[in-house]
Design a protein around this motif. Structure first.
Motif, PDB file in Angstrom:
ATOM      1  N   UNK A 112      39.995  29.630  43.816  1.00  0.00           N
ATOM      2  CA  UNK A 112      41.143  30.160  44.534  1.00  0.00           C
ATOM      3  C   UNK A 112      40.617  30.541  45.909  1.00  0.00           C
ATOM      4  N   UNK A 113      41.173  29.920  46.941  1.00  0.00           N
ATOM      5  CA  UNK A 113      40.701  30.131  48.310  1.00  0.00           C
ATOM      6  C   UNK A 113      39.182  29.928  48.411  1.00  0.00           C
ATOM      7  N   UNK A 114      38.700  28.889  47.689  1.00  0.00           N
ATOM      8  CA  UNK A 114      37.291  28.510  47.750  1.00  0.00           C
ATOM      9  C   UNK A 114      36.351  29.343  46.905  1.00  0.00           C
ATOM     10  N   UNK A 115      36.889  30.257  46.100  1.00  0.00           N
ATOM     11  CA  UNK A 115      36.034  31.130  45.280  1.00  0.00           C
ATOM     12  C   UNK A 115      36.490  31.143  43.837  1.00  0.00           C
ATOM     13  N   UNK A 116      35.535  31.389  42.946  1.00  0.00           N
ATOM     14  CA  UNK A 116      35.852  31.530  41.527  1.00  0.00           C
ATOM     15  C   UNK A 116      35.667  32.961  41.028  1.00  0.00           C
ATOM     16  N   UNK A 117      34.915  33.784  41.757  1.00  0.00           N
ATOM     17  CA  UNK A 117      34.583  35.130  41.301  1.00  0.00           C
ATOM     18  C   UNK A 117      35.120  36.191  42.243  1.00  0.00           C
ATOM     19  N   UNK A 118      35.733  37.222  41.644  1.00  0.00           N
ATOM     20  CA  UNK A 118      36.308  38.309  42.409  1.00  0.00           C
ATOM     21  C   UNK A 118      35.949  39.631  41.743  1.00  0.00           C
TER      22      UNK A 118
END
Length: 160
Positions: free
Chosen positions: A106-112
């Protein structure tokens, strides 16, 4: 295998011991079935309470036989960095910091990592820094509470 019946028995058994059922998993691992039960209560769960639940719940399962095959019963607390799998887990964690891994970027990322600021039947809202992010439950690969050692044990004593 009647998972709903197993969960109902687990909830009732936990309630009788003043505990709550946090989660229940039935997994096939090779030739065996593993039934994992996670118990919780404000302030934590004692080992003696886990043992009492395990004996009582195991005896009821032996009589009721909802699994209809041999199984291994594992009972524990979900721990402080507990896994969040169901909408109710996210609801119980509102206002707390979580670590979320997504199935796809999501928006170039997998970790939040952020604080749960909202939830509904479709997903969660987390605040990561100054950014509000909406994540649907179907996008989540894995989510856990993210409790730091400082939160658990407090800040170290200052030397004089």
């Amino acid at each position: 295998m009647d998972t709903e019946k197993i969960e109902a028995i687990a909830e009732e058994t936990a309630r009788e011991l003043s505990l709550s059922l946090f989660d229940l998993e039935v997994a096939r691992e090779g030739a065996r079935v593993v039934l994992r039960v996670y118990l919780d209560r404000e302030g934590g769960v004692m080992l003696s309470e886990i043992q009492s639940f395990s004996r009582r719940f195991g005896a009821i399962l032996d009589v009721e036989d909802p699994l209809r095959e041999p199984y291994v019963l594992e009972v524990s607390s979900p721990g402080v960095n507990r896994r969040l799998r169901k909408p109710k887990h996210f609801a119980l964690s509102a206002g707390k910091r979580v670590r979320v891994a997504l199935l796809s970027p999501f928006e170039g990322r997998r970790n939040f990592v952020g604080t749960i600021t909202g939830f509904d039947s479709d997903g969660i809202d987390i605040m990561e820094g100054e950014t509000q992010i909406r994540i649907g439950y179907g996008q989540i690969r894995k989510a856990n509470l993210d409790v730091t050692q400082e939160e658990l044990f407090g800040k170290g004593k200052k030397k004089k």
